[in-house]
Design a protein around this motif. Structure first.
Motif, mmCIF file in Angstrom:
data_model
loop_
_atom_site.group_PDB
_atom_site.id
_atom_site.type_symbol
_atom_site.label_atom_id
_atom_site.label_comp_id
_atom_site.label_asym_id
_atom_site.label_seq_id
_atom_site.Cartn_x
_atom_site.Cartn_y
_atom_site.Cartn_z
ATOM 1 N N GLU A 88 0.897 -1.111 -0.024
ATOM 2 C CA GLU A 88 0.036 -0.138 -0.035
ATOM 3 C C GLU A 88 0.884 1.338 0.165
ATOM 4 N N THR A 121 0.660 3.631 -3.299
ATOM 5 C CA THR A 121 -0.569 3.962 -3.575
ATOM 6 C C THR A 121 -0.511 5.360 -3.021
ATOM 7 N N ARG A 162 -4.808 1.830 -5.798
ATOM 8 C CA ARG A 162 -5.297 0.819 -4.802
ATOM 9 C C ARG A 162 -4.829 -0.552 -4.826
ATOM 10 N N ARG A 210 -4.895 -4.824 -3.079
ATOM 11 C CA ARG A 210 -5.150 -5.735 -2.092
ATOM 12 C C ARG A 210 -4.607 -6.888 -2.306
#
Length: 168
Positions: A24, A27, A35, A37
């Motif tokens: 992360e 970002t 984004r 994940r």
């Protein structure tokens, strides 16, 4: 095609590793990566782990990628191969051995700090740049030069942001 940038960060390799191995972190500074994940129930980096990225830029709009961790050697190297799982750029092959790009962070201890390198190698799979070149083949050199310059600008912003976090 490759581009890389580096910066010296006055911190320990361990502190810097915490930041560069956190998917992360980019970002927060990248103008393109919006984004991310982790996928497959994974909660952190390890060899073979996958994560999804969502990107945006003015020319290509928005798109999704999947990245595969291809090098993970704490606290020295973190690298991931990016594939186009949706075939947005023409290749439906999501093989990390044939990525649209491979990104890398390298840490090298120095007196009083750490030399942090951030780099990217484009290809061999088709990417957004491939589509733009096919639409304007006479501008190929200009398109490549502009894309590499944009990537360097983004990497420099990411490196400055990581330096600020690590030293702050």
């Amino acid at each position: 095609m490759e581009a890389a940038c580096e910066i010296v960060v006055e911190t320990t390799p361990e502190r810097l590793w915490e930041l560069v191995s956190d998917i992360e972190t980019p970002t927060r500074f990248s103008p393109e990566l919006q984004r991310v994940r982790w996928l497959d129930g994974v909660t952190g980096p390890k060899p073979g782990a996958r994560f999804e990225g969502h990107n945006r830029n003015d020319i290509l709009g928005e798109w999704r990628t999947v990245s595969h961790v291809v090098a993970f050697d704490p606290p020295r190297v973190f690298s991931w191969a990016v594939v186009d799982p949706d075939g947005r750029f023409g290749d439906h092959d999501a093989d990390p051995a044939k990525p649209i790009a491979t990104w890398r962070f390298e840490l090298q201890p120095r007196d009083g700090g750490v030399l942090l390198r951030h780099g990217v190698r484009l290809g061999p799979a088709r990417s957004g740049m491939t589509k733009v070149i096919e639409a304007r083949p006479e501008k190929k050199d200009e398109i490549i030069g502009r894309r590499l310059a944009d990537l360097r600008t983004a990497m420099e912003a990411t490196l400055r942001g990581i330096k600020e976090l690590a030293e702050g």
